[in-house]
Design a protein around this motif. Structure first.
Motif, PDB file in Angstrom:
ATOM      1  N   HIS A 174       0.868  -1.227  -0.157  1.00 47.00           N
ATOM      2  CA  HIS A 174      -0.211  -0.025  -0.050  1.00 47.00           C
ATOM      3  C   HIS A 174       0.980   1.716  -0.042  1.00 47.00           C
ATOM      4  CE1 HIS A 174      -3.863  -2.146  -0.092  1.00 47.00           C
ATOM      5  NE2 HIS A 174      -3.234  -2.645   1.033  1.00 47.00           N
ATOM      6  N   LYS A 175       1.563   1.052   0.430  1.00 48.27           N
ATOM      7  CA  LYS A 175       2.813   2.124  -0.116  1.00 48.27           C
ATOM      8  C   LYS A 175       3.060   3.589   1.383  1.00 48.27           C
ATOM      9  CE  LYS A 175       4.960   0.210  -4.106  1.00 48.27           C
ATOM     10  NZ  LYS A 175       4.037  -0.324  -4.408  1.00 48.27           N
ATOM     11  N   PRO A 176       2.285   3.468   2.243  1.00 47.34           N
ATOM     12  CA  PRO A 176       1.518   4.566   2.384  1.00 47.34           C
ATOM     13  C   PRO A 176       2.516   5.847   3.321  1.00 47.34           C
ATOM     14  CG  PRO A 176       2.300   2.747   4.530  1.00 47.34           C
ATOM     15  CD  PRO A 176       2.769   2.312   3.343  1.00 47.34           C
ATOM     16  N   LYS A 177       2.207   7.009   3.085  1.00 45.63           N
ATOM     17  CA  LYS A 177       3.267   8.110   3.725  1.00 45.63           C
ATOM     18  C   LYS A 177       3.389   8.343   5.265  1.00 45.63           C
ATOM     19  CE  LYS A 177       2.152  11.003   0.010  1.00 45.63           C
ATOM     20  NZ  LYS A 177       1.611  12.177  -0.075  1.00 45.63           N
ATOM     21  N   TRP A 178       2.574   7.855   5.721  1.00 50.50           N
ATOM     22  CA  TRP A 178       2.338   7.937   7.522  1.00 50.50           C
ATOM     23  C   TRP A 178       1.501   5.993   7.799  1.00 50.50           C
ATOM     24  CZ3 TRP A 178       3.612  11.257  11.131  1.00 50.50           C
ATOM     25  CH2 TRP A 178       3.889  12.022  10.685  1.00 50.50           C
ATOM     26  N   ILE A 179       1.623   6.275   9.184  1.00 55.85           N
ATOM     27  CA  ILE A 179       1.711   4.907   9.397  1.00 55.85           C
ATOM     28  C   ILE A 179       0.753   5.369  11.086  1.00 55.85           C
ATOM     29  CG2 ILE A 179       1.974   2.171  10.921  1.00 55.85           C
ATOM     30  CD1 ILE A 179       4.449   2.538   8.565  1.00 55.85           C
ATOM     31  N   ILE A 180      -0.118   5.367  11.892  1.00 56.45           N
ATOM     32  CA  ILE A 180      -0.534   5.411  12.490  1.00 56.45           C
ATOM     33  C   ILE A 180      -1.302   4.391  13.715  1.00 56.45           C
ATOM     34  CG2 ILE A 180      -2.029   6.481  11.901  1.00 56.45           C
ATOM     35  CD1 ILE A 180      -2.853   8.632  14.093  1.00 56.45           C
ATOM     36  N   THR A 181      -1.154   4.345  14.702  1.00 61.83           N
ATOM     37  CA  THR A 181      -1.293   3.746  15.827  1.00 61.83           C
ATOM     38  C   THR A 181      -1.908   4.182  17.443  1.00 61.83           C
ATOM     39  OG1 THR A 181      -0.987   1.525  16.737  1.00 61.83           O
ATOM     40  CG2 THR A 181       1.245   2.659  16.540  1.00 61.83           C
ATOM     41  N   THR A 182      -2.381   3.740  17.719  1.00 64.23           N
ATOM     42  CA  THR A 182      -3.152   3.238  19.379  1.00 64.23           C
ATOM     43  C   THR A 182      -2.573   2.337  20.159  1.00 64.23           C
ATOM     44  OG1 THR A 182      -4.907   2.466  18.597  1.00 64.23           O
ATOM     45  CG2 THR A 182      -4.512   4.644  18.866  1.00 64.23           C
ATOM     46  N   GLY A 183      -2.190   1.699  19.875  1.00 70.68           N
ATOM     47  CA  GLY A 183      -1.194   0.860  21.061  1.00 70.68           C
ATOM     48  C   GLY A 183      -1.111  -0.479  20.549  1.00 70.68           C
ATOM     49  N   ALA A 184      -0.777  -1.127  21.375  1.00 70.68           N
ATOM     50  CA  ALA A 184      -0.424  -2.779  21.762  1.00 70.68           C
ATOM     51  C   ALA A 184       0.870  -2.185  20.453  1.00 70.68           C
ATOM     52  CB  ALA A 184      -2.069  -3.338  21.493  1.00 70.68           C
ATOM     53  N   MET A 185       1.415  -4.406  21.260  1.00 74.72           N
ATOM     54  CA  MET A 185       2.095  -4.411  20.095  1.00 74.72           C
ATOM     55  C   MET A 185       2.428  -5.104  18.707  1.00 74.72           C
ATOM     56  SD  MET A 185       5.422  -6.203  21.095  1.00 74.72           S
ATOM     57  CE  MET A 185       5.451  -6.280  23.013  1.00 74.72           C
ATOM     58  N   PRO A 186       0.708  -4.761  18.474  1.00 77.57           N
ATOM     59  CA  PRO A 186       1.280  -5.065  17.124  1.00 77.57           C
ATOM     60  C   PRO A 186       1.505  -3.901  16.494  1.00 77.57           C
ATOM     61  CG  PRO A 186      -0.078  -6.369  17.491  1.00 77.57           C
ATOM     62  CD  PRO A 186       0.277  -5.235  18.708  1.00 77.57           C
ATOM     63  N   GLY A 187       1.383  -2.429  16.799  1.00 82.71           N
ATOM     64  CA  GLY A 187       1.408  -0.819  16.428  1.00 82.71           C
ATOM     65  C   GLY A 187       2.904  -0.697  16.584  1.00 82.71           C
ATOM     66  N   LEU A 188       3.252  -1.721  17.679  1.00 84.89           N
ATOM     67  CA  LEU A 188       4.661  -0.798  18.045  1.00 84.89           C
ATOM     68  C   LEU A 188       5.745  -1.742  17.180  1.00 84.89           C
ATOM     69  CD1 LEU A 188       7.511   0.476  19.381  1.00 84.89           C
ATOM     70  CD2 LEU A 188       6.846  -1.287  21.561  1.00 84.89           C
ATOM     71  N   ILE A 189       4.962  -3.033  16.251  1.00 87.83           N
ATOM     72  CA  ILE A 189       6.146  -3.615  15.512  1.00 87.83           C
ATOM     73  C   ILE A 189       5.910  -3.225  14.136  1.00 87.83           C
ATOM     74  CG2 ILE A 189       5.897  -5.627  13.738  1.00 87.83           C
ATOM     75  CD1 ILE A 189       5.126  -7.221  16.515  1.00 87.83           C
ATOM     76  N   SER A 190       4.704  -2.600  13.850  1.00 87.35           N
ATOM     77  CA  SER A 190       4.621  -1.650  12.867  1.00 87.35           C
ATOM     78  C   SER A 190       4.695  -0.219  12.621  1.00 87.35           C
ATOM     79  CB  SER A 190       2.933  -1.347  12.562  1.00 87.35           C
ATOM     80  OG  SER A 190       2.176  -2.349  12.486  1.00 87.35           O
ATOM     81  N   ILE A 191       5.162   0.329  13.567  1.00 83.28           N
ATOM     82  CA  ILE A 191       6.459   2.174  14.298  1.00 83.28           C
ATOM     83  C   ILE A 191       8.098   1.019  12.817  1.00 83.28           C
ATOM     84  CG2 ILE A 191       7.348   3.057  15.740  1.00 83.28           C
ATOM     85  CD1 ILE A 191       4.523   4.294  15.146  1.00 83.28           C
ATOM     86  N   VAL A 192       8.376   0.657  13.961  1.00 82.78           N
ATOM     87  CA  VAL A 192       9.464  -0.150  14.041  1.00 82.78           C
ATOM     88  C   VAL A 192       9.426  -0.639  12.058  1.00 82.78           C
ATOM     89  CG1 VAL A 192      11.091  -2.027  14.107  1.00 82.78           C
ATOM     90  CG2 VAL A 192      10.301  -1.115  16.311  1.00 82.78           C
ATOM     91  N   ILE A 193       9.022  -1.197  11.626  1.00 84.84           N
ATOM     92  CA  ILE A 193       8.707  -2.128  10.213  1.00 84.84           C
ATOM     93  C   ILE A 193       9.399  -0.501   9.630  1.00 84.84           C
ATOM     94  CG2 ILE A 193       8.035  -2.892   8.135  1.00 84.84           C
ATOM     95  CD1 ILE A 193       7.230  -4.759  10.688  1.00 84.84           C
TER      96      ILE A 193
END
Length: 150
Positions: A78-97
């Motif tokens: 999907h080639k997003p410009k932004w990744i936003i999360t309100t949390g938990a571990m899957p969100g943190l993994i997404s931030i790292v990637i």
């Protein structure tokens, strides 16, 4: 197929808060890919621009590579410009990637964390481009307050 934003959260309260943020932000829904964790093996996406991934927590860290691979595929597709999360571990993994793939990243810590950032939030504030808290008393290094979702 390109999306401006991937919005990811664990199912439940994290996902409710994320949905409210996206609604308030007035994005065109076609620009967002929502990602949430599966509730059970038979869970299916609730709408067209939603994808499901496996869940992971501190108790199931061995599953982290599965979630990392699922998110890597979604981000590359999907080639997003932004990744936003309100949390938990899957969100943190997404931030790292997201950081590794040179995407802008934002962590919004859950409103439930009134005394200190969540464990994942404390890690995210060192990695994410922007980290937000929903409690003014928790503002600190790399953590900003812009209001509450709920």
């Amino acid at each position: 197929m390109s999306k401006k934003l991937i919005a990811i959260a664990s199912t439940g309260g994290h996902y409710v808060q994320l949905s409210r943020i996206m609604k308030q932000a007035n994005f065109d829904s076609n620009d967002i890919l929502y990602v949430r964790t599966k509730v059970n093996a038979n869970d299916t996406p609730s709408f067209e621009n939603e994808s499901l991934i496996e869940d992971v927590s501190r108790d199931t860290l061995i599953r982290s590579p599965i979630i990392a691979f699922q998110m890597l595929k979604l981000i590359l597709k999907h080639k997003p410009k932004w990744i936003i999360t309100t949390g938990a571990m899957p969100g943190l993994i997404s931030i790292v990637i997201g950081r590794l793939l040179l995407r802008k990243t934002m962590w919004v810590d859950s409103i439930a964390n009134t005394k200190q950032l969540s464990a994942s939030g404390r890690i995210a504030k060192k990695i994410a481009h922007k980290t937000l808290t929903q409690w003014p008393d928790l503002v600190g290094e790399n953590v900003q307050y812009k209001g509450r979702v709920i």
